[in-house]
Design an enzyme around this catalytic site. Structure first.
Site, PDB file in Angstrom:
ATOM      1  N   SER A 201       0.811  -1.120   0.105  1.00 36.05           N
ATOM      2  CA  SER A 201      -0.082  -0.158   0.062  1.00 36.05           C
ATOM      3  C   SER A 201       0.856   1.266   0.210  1.00 36.05           C
ATOM      4  CB  SER A 201      -1.114  -0.002   1.257  1.00 36.05           C
ATOM      5  OG  SER A 201      -2.277   0.897   0.941  1.00 36.05           O
ATOM      6  N   ASP A 307      -9.527  -5.337  -4.863  1.00 36.28           N
ATOM      7  CA  ASP A 307      -9.164  -4.364  -3.989  1.00 36.28           C
ATOM      8  C   ASP A 307     -10.046  -2.793  -4.178  1.00 36.28           C
ATOM      9  OD1 ASP A 307      -7.798  -2.466  -2.340  1.00 36.28           O
ATOM     10  OD2 ASP A 307      -5.736  -3.255  -3.159  1.00 36.28           O
ATOM     11  N   HIS A 338      -7.672  -5.820  -0.412  1.00 39.78           N
ATOM     12  CA  HIS A 338      -6.442  -5.019   0.027  1.00 39.78           C
ATOM     13  C   HIS A 338      -5.389  -5.987   1.021  1.00 39.78           C
ATOM     14  CE1 HIS A 338      -4.047  -1.486  -0.181  1.00 39.78           C
ATOM     15  NE2 HIS A 338      -4.093  -1.451   1.288  1.00 39.78           N
TER      16      HIS A 338
END
Length: 652
Positions: A201, A307, A338
C-alpha cells in the site's frame, strides 16, 4: 492496449558486468567454499546476534521550515558475522509512514526500541527471514512520522525523497548521522549499495515513486497493493472516491512534532487537491506513471483484483507503462481485496520472494527469470500462470449494447445497435444491486448481457467504456461495471478480511528473539458462493467529458466520455453470461453528484473495449449458437462492497 514486453535475457536481464558482481557476491556470501555458483542463499547467520543500529539520513529538504534540513530515521538489522569479515551485503528496505502510528501487517505490528534507541521489534517477517541469509533489512520512517523530521506530503517530494535519500546514502551519495540532531556522521561501509524496496500500500507506493526517479542502486521493487498515481487513489475522472483528501491522511500519520510544524504543508494539501476532482500540479507531482521511462529497477508487482482501497486501476496503468518502457516485470494477481500475499499464499510467497531477491540482489542464477511472468488466482487458493501478461494473443474487442424486450434489460454483442436506454441515479444503489437484478427492469441502471457462452472467454488487462449520455441536471456521475453472470465460489472480498479469515495458530518464518517473533497467525480463504462476480469497475464525473477539469453540464445536451475500467484477469466459463452495466452513483464506492440526474444513453454511440485472449474472434466464437438466457431471477453475490478506510494499508 496493454503491451506484453519481455526482454531478451541474454542482453537485458543481467549484463556481463552484473554477472561478474554476482560471482564476487557468491564468493563472499557462500558459507563454505563451493565449486558451483550458489542458487539459493541459506540461513547461516545469527539473527539474535545481528547488529541493530539507527542512523538519520539528511534528505536535503526542510519540509517543516524549522531552518534545519530534515533527517529521516533509518533502523537497520544486519548480520554481525559478515560485518566482522568486512563483506559488503545488499539491502532490503521498507519505507513506511506506519511504523509508529498504525502498525504493519495483519497484526498491526509497530517498531519497538531498547533503552539505547535501537530497534527491537521490526514489523513483518522480512528481517527474521532475510538477515540470516546474508541481507541487511532497513526500515525507514517517512519524513514527518515516528522519529523522522519533516512533514508528510502524501506521495509528494518529501515522501519520495525520504526514501530516495536513504538509497543515495547506501550508495555513498548522501550524509547520515548517528543521532537526530548531532554532528557525528555515519557511513554505510557495510553495504554494496544494491537495494530492493518492498512494501504494501503506502509503503509499496513509495517504492514505485522512488523507482520513478531512476535512482542508482535501486535494483528491484516489490510493490504490493500500491498506488501509481495519487489522483487515482482519491478520484476517478473527477468522481470523488472518498469523502476526504490527502490532508486528512497526512494528519492521520503525522508525528506530534510534525503536527506542530506542518500547517503550511497541510494547507497546500487542501488548496491544491480540490474536491471538484480537477487535476492540479499537486497531482502531477504525485503521478509516477508519467515517469515510468526513468525506472531502471525490475518490478515484482502484487495486487488484489478486488482491491477497493487502492483500486486496481493503479496497478493496471503502472504495469502497462512499465511494459511500454521495457522494464523487467513479474506479477501476482489474487482474488482478494487489500491483502498482503503473506496472508493469502504464505509459503509460496516466502519462497518466491526469496528467489526473487537472491536473483535481483545477489545475482544468483536460480531460474526465476525463466518462469512464467504472471500468477493469477482463478478460484480461492487455485492458481494459474501466464508466460507473459497479458497473454500475447490478447486484443481488444469492441462490444456494442442493444435494446432488449424490457427497458434496461438489453443485449451485448459485436454489432452496432440503435436505440436508447434511460436510468435515474439512485445514490442508495450499488453494483451488487444492479447485478442482482440484471434480468429485471429497474429504474437505476441499464444492463446489457450476452446469451450464455458456448465456450470460456478470458479477459486480460484493462477495459474502457465509452458512453454518450444526455443528463437532466447540471451534474452527473457515471459507473460502468463488467460482470460474470453464473455460479462460482470466490473469495469474499466484501467483508472484513477482504478474502481471508485469520485463525489462532501461528507459523514461523525465520528465527525469533524475545522482542521480535517471526511467528504469525495463520489465515485461510474466506469463500463465498455467488451467482455473479463483478470483474471490473470504472467511474467518472460526466462534467469531465472534455478534459481533466470538470464543468457544469447543460441539461438536455448529449455528452460523450470514456471511462477507464480497472485491470483484471478472469475467465467467464461456458454457460455463464457477460454483462455490462451502466449506472449512476455506485453506493459507497463513489460520492454522489450534487443533483439527482436522469440520463439517457445513445446506444449507437456507446461501447465497451474489452481485452479478450483471442480478441473479437474469441468473443464471436464464444457467443455463436448461444442458448437462450435463463429465466429472470434475483441473483446472489457478495454483500455491498464498502469503500475501505481512507488509509492505504493501515491493516492487513
Amino acid at each position: 492496449m496493454p503491451i506484453p514486453v519481455r526482454r531478451a535475457r541474454s542482453t537485458t536481464w543481467r549484463s556481463l558486468a552484473t554477472a561478474a558482481v554476482a560471482a564476487l557476491l557468491a564468493a563472499f556470501l557462500a558459507p563454505t567454499a563451493a565449486h558451483a555458483a550458489p542458487r539459493e542463499s541459506a540461513p547461516v547467520y545469527s539473527y539474535e546476534n545481528a547488529i541493530r543500529e539507527s542512523v538519520w539520513v539528511d534528505t536535503g529538504l526542510d519540509g517543516d521550515s524549522d531552518g534545519r534540513r530534515d533527517r529521516v530515521a533509518v533502523d537497520i538489522v544486519r548480520p554481525r558475522e559478515l560485518a566482522r569479515q568486512g563483506r559488503k551485503i545488499p539491502v532490503i528496505m521498507d519505507a513506511s509512514p506506519y511504523y509508529s502510528c498504525c502498525g504493519r501487517g495483519n497484526e498491526s505490528q509497530r517498531k519497538t526500541y531498547d533503552a539505547d534507541g535501537h530497534v527491537v521489534q521490526m514489523p513483518l517477517f522480512y528481517d527474521n527471514y532475510f538477515v540470516p541469509r546474508g541481507y541487511a533489512f532497513v526500515g525507514v520512517d517517512l519524513a514527518g512520522t515516528n522519529r523522522s523530521d519533516g512533514c508528510v506530503d502524501v506521495g509528494g517530494r518529501s515522501d519520495i525523497q525520504s526514501a530516495k535519500a536513504v538509497v543515495d546514502w547506501l550508495n555513498g551519495r548522501a550524509k547520515a548521522y548517528t543521532t537526530r540532531t548531532g554532528a557525528s556522521t555515519a557511513k554505510a561501509t557495510w553495504t554494496n549499495g544494491r537495494t530492493g524496496m518492498i512494501g504494501k500500500s503506502w509503503d509499496g507506493t513509495i517504492a514505485n515513486g522512488v523507482a520513478a526517479t531512476g535512482v542508482k542502486g535501486l535494483k528491484t521493487i516489490v510493490p504490493i497493493s500500491a498506488i501509481s498515481s495519487w489522483y487515482d487513489y482519491y478520484f476517478a475522472q473527477g468522481a470523488p472516491l472518498y469523502d476526504s483528501g490527502p490532508d486528512w491522511l497526512s494528519d492521520y500519520v503525522d508525528s506530534p512534532d510534525a503536527r506542530a510544524k506542518c500547517a503550511a504543508v497541510q494547507r497546500k494539501l487542501v488548496d491544491e487537491a480540490p474536491r471538484t476532482g480537477d487535476w492540479t500540479s499537486l497531482w502531477t507531482e504525485r503521478d509516477y506513471v508519467k515517469d515510468a521511462a526513468k525506472v531502471k529497477a525490475s518490478v515484482f508487482l502484487v495486487h488484489g483484483m478486488q482491491d477497493l482501497n487502492v483500486r486496481a486501476k493503479n496497478f493496471g496503468q503502472w504495469w502497462d507503462a512499465l511494459a511500454r518502457n521495457g522494464v523487467e516485470r513479474k506479477i501476482w494477481l489474487s482474488q482478494t481485496g487489500h491483502v498482503d500475499p503473506f496472508d493469502f499464499r504464505r509459503a509460496t510467497w516466502a519462497d518466491t520472494l526469496h528467489r526473487w531477491f537472491d536473483h535481483e540482489l545477489l545475482g544468483y542464477d536460480n531460474g526465476i527469470d525463466d518462469e512464467p511472468m504472471a500468477d493469477i488466482e482463478r478460484h480461492p487458493d487455485q492458481w494459474a500462470t501466464s508466460a507473459v501478461w497479458p497473454p500475447r494473443a490478447t486484443a481488444a474487442a469492441t462490444l456494442r449494447p442493444g435494446t432488449g424486450p424490457q427497458a434496461g434489460v438489453g443485449t451485448l454483442g459485436l454489432h452496432r445497435k440503435s436505440g436508447t436506454e434511460t436510468f435515474t441515479d439512485n445514490p442508495q444503489s450499488s453494483e451488487t444491486d444492479w447485478a442482482a437484478h440484471i434480468d429485471e427492469s429497474t429504474p437505476d441502471k441499464a444492463g446489457f448481457v450476452t446469451k450464455p457462452l458456448t465456450r470460456g472467454l478470458r479477459l486480460s488487462g484493462s477495459s474502457e467504456v465509452t458512453v454518450t449520455a444526455t443528463p437532466t441536471t447540471s451534474t452527473a456521475h457515471l459507473s460502468a461495471v463488467l460482470v460474470d453472470l453464473g455460479p462460482d465460489t470466490i473469495r469474499n472480498y466484501a467483508v472484513s478480511g477482504e478474502g481471508i479469515t485469520t485463525l489462532t495458530d501461528r507459523t514461523c518464518w525465520g528465527p525469533s528473539t524475545t522482542g521480535d517473533s517471526s511467528c504469525y497467525k495463520v489465515t485461510q480463504a474466506n469463500r463465498a458462493d455467488v451467482d455473479y462476480t463483478v470483474l471490473s469497475r470504472g467511474w467518472a464525473d460526466l462534467g469531465n467529458y472534455a478534459s481533466d477539469q470538470g464543468v457544469p453540464l447543460t441539461p438536455g445536451r448529449a455528452y460523450t466520455i470514456t471511462l477507464d475500467l480497472a485491470a483484471t484477469d478472469h475467465i467467464v466459463p461456458a454457460g455463464h453470461r457477460l454483462a455490462l452495466i451502466v449506472a449512476g452513483t455506485d453506493k459507497d464506492l463513489i460520492d454522489p453528484p450534487s443533483t439527482t440526474p436522469t440520463l439517457t444513453l445513445d446506444l449507437s454511440r456507446t461501447s465497451a473495449r474489452v481485452p479478450f485472449v483471442g480478441g473479437a474472434d474469441a468473443f464471436a466464437r464464444a457467443t455463436a449458437g448461444s442458448t437462450p438466457a435463463p429465466a429472470a431471477s434475483v441473483l446472489d453475490g457478495v454483500r455491498d462492497p464498502r469503500a475501505a478506510l481512507r488509509v492505504p494499508g493501515e491493516s492487513r
